[in-house]
Design an enzyme around this catalytic site. Structure first.
Site, PDB file in Angstrom:
ATOM      1  N   PRO A  39       0.851  -1.198   0.000  1.00  0.00           N
ATOM      2  CA  PRO A  39       0.000   0.000   0.000  1.00  0.00           C
ATOM      3  C   PRO A  39       0.891   1.254   0.000  1.00  0.00           C
ATOM      4  O   PRO A  39       1.515   1.574   1.003  1.00  0.00           O
ATOM      5  CB  PRO A  39      -0.812  -0.119   1.298  1.00  0.00           C
ATOM      6  CG  PRO A  39      -0.224  -1.240   2.072  1.00  0.00           C
ATOM      7  CD  PRO A  39       0.879  -1.886   1.301  1.00  0.00           C
ATOM      8  N   ASP A 215       5.882   2.121   2.274  1.00  0.00           N
ATOM      9  CA  ASP A 215       4.913   1.051   2.538  1.00  0.00           C
ATOM     10  C   ASP A 215       4.146   1.447   3.802  1.00  0.00           C
ATOM     11  O   ASP A 215       4.715   1.450   4.904  1.00  0.00           O
ATOM     12  CB  ASP A 215       5.698  -0.264   2.744  1.00  0.00           C
ATOM     13  CG  ASP A 215       4.791  -1.469   2.922  1.00  0.00           C
ATOM     14  OD1 ASP A 215       3.632  -1.276   3.360  1.00  0.00           O
ATOM     15  OD2 ASP A 215       5.246  -2.591   2.656  1.00  0.00           O
ATOM     16  N   HIS A 216       2.884   1.771   3.634  1.00  0.00           N
ATOM     17  CA  HIS A 216       2.113   2.308   4.759  1.00  0.00           C
ATOM     18  C   HIS A 216       1.837   1.251   5.831  1.00  0.00           C
ATOM     19  O   HIS A 216       1.406   1.578   6.933  1.00  0.00           O
ATOM     20  CB  HIS A 216       0.802   2.919   4.245  1.00  0.00           C
ATOM     21  CG  HIS A 216       0.301   4.069   5.071  1.00  0.00           C
ATOM     22  ND1 HIS A 216       0.732   4.308   6.361  1.00  0.00           N
ATOM     23  CD2 HIS A 216      -0.585   5.050   4.794  1.00  0.00           C
ATOM     24  CE1 HIS A 216       0.111   5.377   6.842  1.00  0.00           C
ATOM     25  NE2 HIS A 216      -0.693   5.852   5.912  1.00  0.00           N
ATOM     26  N   ARG A 217       2.128  -0.030   5.525  1.00  0.00           N
ATOM     27  CA  ARG A 217       1.980  -1.059   6.566  1.00  0.00           C
ATOM     28  C   ARG A 217       3.097  -0.918   7.601  1.00  0.00           C
ATOM     29  O   ARG A 217       2.923  -1.256   8.767  1.00  0.00           O
ATOM     30  CB  ARG A 217       2.070  -2.467   5.951  1.00  0.00           C
ATOM     31  CG  ARG A 217       0.919  -2.811   5.034  1.00  0.00           C
ATOM     32  CD  ARG A 217       1.188  -4.123   4.320  1.00  0.00           C
ATOM     33  NE  ARG A 217       2.417  -4.058   3.521  1.00  0.00           N
ATOM     34  CZ  ARG A 217       2.928  -5.086   2.856  1.00  0.00           C
ATOM     35  NH1 ARG A 217       2.331  -6.276   2.900  1.00  0.00           N
ATOM     36  NH2 ARG A 217       4.032  -4.939   2.152  1.00  0.00           N
ATOM     37  N   ILE A 219       5.252   2.018   7.818  1.00  0.00           N
ATOM     38  CA  ILE A 219       5.626   3.401   8.157  1.00  0.00           C
ATOM     39  C   ILE A 219       4.370   4.252   8.195  1.00  0.00           C
ATOM     40  O   ILE A 219       3.530   4.160   7.285  1.00  0.00           O
ATOM     41  CB  ILE A 219       6.603   3.936   7.079  1.00  0.00           C
ATOM     42  CG1 ILE A 219       7.938   3.190   7.177  1.00  0.00           C
ATOM     43  CG2 ILE A 219       6.817   5.437   7.208  1.00  0.00           C
ATOM     44  CD1 ILE A 219       8.804   3.347   5.978  1.00  0.00           C
TER      45      ILE A 219
END
Ligand code: CAO
Length: 243
Positions: A39, A215-217, A219
């Protein structure tokens, strides 16, 4: 995902089928895999590199004497390594079992090299421990071997973070694709002189556009904003690298 339907383009005009080389195919598979798994969010910022550019130009004769070329890239590598030390959450990979993060204690950084056969990403090892001259020589050597198809598999392994610099070509910003299992990539666009308000006047400053995809998972957005702003601040005053 729903497949894109096959189209007979020859019904619209002349066409030619061209085979995709091995590098293009491997690159396409890696990019597609990252695009589907990660994501992505991209954080944009600008670094005032007016002083950095003055310093870099002042070192031109010294660089020539040493047989080196000092482009902005070694400074950007160094600033990223420094930022990864301050914000270690950028130096992780998600464990495949989905319930752990793997924290890396080394800082190896890849950089995208555009070659006639496709994109290659050689990795500079221990960026935090190398001088600017060593980084200039390491990137020049890796980029030149990439162009000559002389990179080994080991030259392209072990990266913790990637830099994609389109600065010598142009553009004001772009959204790079994270090079998974890394969790962030810094896109660098072309520096230009802009009027910047200093509190009383507009002054001409050389501004470098930065585009950090992450990667929003792994950070969160606030950390990405802090990390990118920190890189911009370090590039604005590279004396911070001595701290
Ligand atoms: N803004 C303005 N000028 C820049 C710049 C920037 N951000 N970055 C580099 N330049 C200048 C350099 O200073 C140099 O000018 P001088 O000779 O006057 O100093 C000139 O552009 C050429 O630089 P270079 O390309 O020789 O060296 P580099 O270190 O900037 O880049 C490399 C090396 C390997 C990163 C580059 O050649 C390359 O392949 N870039 C493409 C990467 C790519 O394709 N990314 C996309 C990946 S996603 O599809």
């Amino acid at each position: 995902i729903p497949p894109i339907p096959a189209v007979d383009f020859s019904q619209f005009g002349e066409i030619e089928e061209k085979p995709m080389g091995r590098l293009l195919k491997v690159g396409a598979m890696n990019l597609h895999r990252s695009w589907l798994n990660v994501p992505h969010v991209t954080q944009f910022d600008e670094a005032d590199i007016t002083e950095l550019e003055k310093f870099r130009k002042s070192m031109k004769a010294e660089a020539e004497k040493r047989g080196s070329k000092l482009t902005p890239l070694p400074f950007i590598l160094k600033a990223c390594a420094y930022a990864m030390q301050k914000y270690p959450q950028f130096n992780v990979s998600l464990h495949p079992d989905g319930d752990k993060l793997i924290q890396k204690k080394y800082i190896h950084i890849g950089f995208a090299v555009d070659t006639p056969d496709g994109l290659l990403v050689p990795v500079v090892r221990d960026v935090d421990q190398k001088s600017l001259w060593e980084l200039a020589d390491a990137t020049a050597d890796l980029a030149s071997r990439a162009q000559k198809k002389k990179l080994t598999a080991d030259d392209m392994k072990g990266g913790c973070f990637t830099i994609s610099s389109l600065g010598s070509i142009g553009g004001t910003a772009f959204t790079p694709i994270v090079n998974a299992p890394e969790v962030a990539i810094l896109g660098v666009s072309k520096a230009s002189i802009k009027p910047v308000w200093n509190g009383s006047d507009f002054v001409p400053r050389q501004m470098l556009p930065l585009s950090l995809s992450y990667d929003h998972r792994a950070i969160n957005g606030a950390d990405a904003a802090r990390f990118t702003a920190f890189i911009a601040a370090v590039l604005a005053d590279i004396r911070q690298l001595l701290m």
